[in-house]
Enzyme design. Sequence first.
Site, PDB file in Angstrom:
ATOM      1  N   GLY A  51      38.955  27.669  26.925  1.00  0.00           N
ATOM      2  CA  GLY A  51      40.270  28.311  26.934  1.00  0.00           C
ATOM      3  C   GLY A  51      40.319  29.484  27.886  1.00  0.00           C
ATOM      4  CB  ALA A  52      37.827  32.041  28.833  1.00  0.00           C
TER       5      ALA A  52
END
Length: 517
Positions: free
Chosen positions: A407-408
Amino acid sequence: MAISKTLADELEKRRSVALAGGGEAKTEARHAKGKMTARERLMALFTQGTFQEYGLHAQHATRHFGMADKSIPTDAVVCGTGFIDGRPVAGFSQDFSVVGGSLGEIHAKKICHTLDHAVKAGVPVIGFNDSGGARIQEGVGALSAYGQVFYRNVQLSGVVPQISVIAGPCAGGAAYSPALTDFIIMTRHNAEMFICGPEVIRAVTGQITTMAEIGSAEAHASVAGNIHFIAEDDAHAVAIVHRLLSFLPSNNMMDPPHRIEPDLSVADDPVLDDIVPEDSKVPFDCRKVIERLADGGDYLEVMPSFAANIVIAFGRIGGVVVGFVSNQPTVKAGTLDIDASDKAARFVRFCNVFNIPLVTLVDVPGFLPGVQEERRGIIRHGAKMLFAYASATVPKITVIMRKAYGGAYLAMCSQDLGADRVLAWPTAEIAVMGAEGAVNILYKRDLEQADDRKAKSKELADEYREEFASPYLSAGKLFVSDIIQPRQTRSAIALTLRGLLSKRETRPPKKHGNIPL
Ligand code: HXC
């Protein structure tokens, strides 16, 4: 017919009383503490001879409790307009030497007029805060007056840049005016800002604390994240304002002050090849990359002491003003946590609203794992980054230097979030999750049975990196626009920026989105 001497003298007498503010003794006392007067601050801010004052003769007409014999020159705030580097700017400066710089109805009216002027003329506004807060003698009228200032701070937000300097006390609800502006600069020694001071905290909660711990520039810059810059003194604060303005447009309808030369060529920079270690576990200072990418190595870091695991900065590449957002591998391994997400998301939104292209530099292992992070709402805060990048319509260029996981990876302005161009270095690792984590899930049984678990884990992780995290895999699927040598990055960004200066992206009409706050 010339003006009569009596009238001329009357004017001069009134002017000199108003210009003297709290008087000579108070001015001397301020100078002894290394502080400028309210007026001196504005004189230092504006180019000499360009200041035009508004409301020099203003003061509250009716006398209040305890103030029968008190004169309130300028009603304790100096307001007006002037020029900085040839650009018009509005400003106000609270005068602590007059009734503690306290804010009453006329005082607020002057500030509101300055803010109204700024929005009408489309010019930035700078406010020096140095005040004991609501003027007690004016009661609820002073409270309402604060409300009117806050209301305007919000109306101006996203229209003209608003910069606050905290150069003295800024207590209680008064702190919310600077908090509503874009940037806060606070002087290191003579300023304090808090909602409830140490005495109130002790009386209400029994907690013992100090001003240094809750209200100092240092605390705000490094712990609370309320301010963006610490200034050593008033002159330094003014210098920071000037430098900040050199990267900002005067309003949201203008471009920032690009310095574009007709020549399109930007040379390769071989130094960039050697800054980032190939081994993704070896940290490096991302500011070294920013320094190589920015024209002349010149960049201005914002909030350097808060959430240092992400770096935000203004600079220029090929003359185009940009906002840099970079993971910082030397702090918390460059992970995204709550504070880093808040810091980056607000910066992205500032850049977007003032037409400043974004250059995102990625080396992120993921969101920071931790009980506190989860319980304090990393989901809500991390979502701000996704929201800010996805809603930004300025040119967005992303450079994946090394790790870009999970997700980062998306939160650092992946192509899916609207990056116009994603460049990866050969050292990039782009994958759904970090190698070690993936191996632990996929090969749990093999690892349990391995004679040397550590060696097996390393072997599998290396394999995973090669097979699943290769930048060529992402480039093959068009998640990455191109893979380039680090040395080519500056020229690639410069060319892309030039090609995107006329970018227009429209979105469905709406009142505003609902960013997770
Ligand atoms: C009227 C004030 C004042 C105020 C200071 N003065 N604050 N006058 N209203 N709010 C006056 C003092 O009476 C004094 O007048 C002069 O300013 C200088 O103040 P000193 O106390 O002598 O200075 P110093 O020792 O440096 O202390 C500074 C200070 C202290 C820490 C700021 O003055 C203080 O605590 N003031 C009150 C702060 C406060 O509680 N404000 C909250 C008000 S309510 P003379 O004539 O002696 O020179 C509020 C709510 C706003 O602000 C909500 C907005 C949403």
